[in-house]
Design a protein around this motif. Structure first.
Motif, PDB file in Angstrom:
ATOM      1  N   LEU A   1       0.712   0.835  -6.487  1.00  0.00           N
ATOM      2  CA  LEU A   1      -0.494   1.484  -6.814  1.00  0.00           C
ATOM      3  C   LEU A   1      -1.696   0.619  -6.763  1.00  0.00           C
ATOM      4  O   LEU A   1      -2.972   1.009  -6.928  1.00  0.00           O
ATOM      5  CB  LEU A   1      -0.204   1.968  -8.037  1.00  0.00           C
TER       6      LEU A   1
ATOM      7  N   ASP B   1     -10.404   8.559  -8.833  1.00  0.00           N
ATOM      8  CA  ASP B   1      -9.213   8.256  -7.900  1.00  0.00           C
ATOM      9  C   ASP B   1      -9.162   7.131  -7.518  1.00  0.00           C
ATOM     10  O   ASP B   1      -8.065   6.475  -7.206  1.00  0.00           O
ATOM     11  CB  ASP B   1      -9.476   9.164  -6.506  1.00  0.00           C
ATOM     12  N   ILE B   2     -10.241   6.043  -7.721  1.00  0.00           N
ATOM     13  CA  ILE B   2     -10.116   4.711  -7.396  1.00  0.00           C
ATOM     14  C   ILE B   2     -10.550   4.012  -8.830  1.00  0.00           C
ATOM     15  O   ILE B   2     -11.819   4.480  -9.089  1.00  0.00           O
ATOM     16  CB  ILE B   2     -10.603   4.362  -6.210  1.00  0.00           C
TER      17      ILE B   2
ATOM     18  N   ILE C   1      -3.933  -0.850  -4.051  1.00  0.00           N
ATOM     19  CA  ILE C   1      -4.367  -0.651  -2.734  1.00  0.00           C
ATOM     20  C   ILE C   1      -4.719  -1.550  -2.025  1.00  0.00           C
ATOM     21  O   ILE C   1      -4.520  -2.001  -0.964  1.00  0.00           O
ATOM     22  CB  ILE C   1      -5.524   0.551  -2.849  1.00  0.00           C
TER      23      ILE C   1
ATOM     24  N   LYS D   1      -5.665   8.020  -8.845  1.00  0.00           N
ATOM     25  CA  LYS D   1      -5.136   9.198  -8.765  1.00  0.00           C
ATOM     26  C   LYS D   1      -3.740   9.407  -9.153  1.00  0.00           C
ATOM     27  O   LYS D   1      -3.082  10.185  -9.740  1.00  0.00           O
ATOM     28  CB  LYS D   1      -5.417  10.009  -7.325  1.00  0.00           C
ATOM     29  N   ALA D   2      -2.987   8.389  -8.303  1.00  0.00           N
ATOM     30  CA  ALA D   2      -1.426   8.184  -8.593  1.00  0.00           C
ATOM     31  C   ALA D   2      -1.180   7.879 -10.132  1.00  0.00           C
ATOM     32  O   ALA D   2      -0.452   8.318 -10.617  1.00  0.00           O
ATOM     33  CB  ALA D   2      -0.799   7.025  -7.808  1.00  0.00           C
TER      34      ALA D   2
ATOM     35  N   THR E   1      -8.178  -3.271  -6.233  1.00  0.00           N
ATOM     36  CA  THR E   1      -8.537  -1.756  -6.120  1.00  0.00           C
ATOM     37  C   THR E   1      -7.161  -1.054  -6.207  1.00  0.00           C
ATOM     38  O   THR E   1      -6.320  -1.225  -5.660  1.00  0.00           O
ATOM     39  CB  THR E   1      -9.114  -1.386  -4.600  1.00  0.00           C
ATOM     40  N   ILE E   2      -7.154   0.000  -7.105  1.00  0.00           N
ATOM     41  CA  ILE E   2      -6.020   0.492  -7.554  1.00  0.00           C
ATOM     42  C   ILE E   2      -6.161   2.133  -7.633  1.00  0.00           C
ATOM     43  O   ILE E   2      -7.344   2.804  -7.766  1.00  0.00           O
ATOM     44  CB  ILE E   2      -5.815   0.162  -9.395  1.00  0.00           C
ATOM     45  N   ASP E   3      -4.929   2.715  -7.396  1.00  0.00           N
ATOM     46  CA  ASP E   3      -4.962   4.363  -6.889  1.00  0.00           C
ATOM     47  C   ASP E   3      -5.162   4.964  -8.341  1.00  0.00           C
ATOM     48  O   ASP E   3      -3.920   5.015  -8.966  1.00  0.00           O
ATOM     49  CB  ASP E   3      -3.620   4.428  -6.072  1.00  0.00           C
TER      50      ASP E   3
END
Length: 110
Positions: A98, A3-4, A100, A69-70, A65-67
């Motif tokens: 995306l 997710d991350i 974060i 999950k998206a 830090t990147i999403d």
């Protein structure tokens, strides 16, 4: 992809990254490959890479830090990096919404 996920970038590119996102292109990478965006799945390994990249480019860097999950929901495909255990890459754009957080990397060495 968890997710991350994490990406390391020189701070001098942050304005462009925050407005356009991450776009695959060859520039100031530690190894020579076609247009890719490299990411790390583990935060502690991302920090290790941050130290290596900082020394390589002789400039301040940041951990993004990147999403993840998206990205999965958007169908962005990632591939295992054959040169780095735990690393992945994509040939697709990562949009700025995306990302974060952006944290300047600080290894205490300056």
């Amino acid at each position: 992809i968890p997710d991350i996920i994490y990406h390391i970038a020189p701070i001098k590119f942050l304005d462009k990254i925050q407005s356009k996102g991450l776009i695959p292109k060859y520039q100031e990478k530690m190894s020579f490959h076609p247009d890719r965006i490299y990411c790390e799945l583990d935060q502690s390994k991302a920090n290790k890479i941050g130290g290596m990249l900082k020394r390589y480019v002789n400039s301040a860097v940041a951990v993004l830090t990147i999403d993840g999950k998206a990205l999965k929901q958007k169908g962005v495909k990632f591939f295992k990096d054959p040169n780095y255990n735990g690393g992945v890459f994509t040939h697709e754009n990562i949009p700025p919404d995306l990302i974060i957080s952006v944290d300047p990397f600080d290894d205490g060495e300056d």
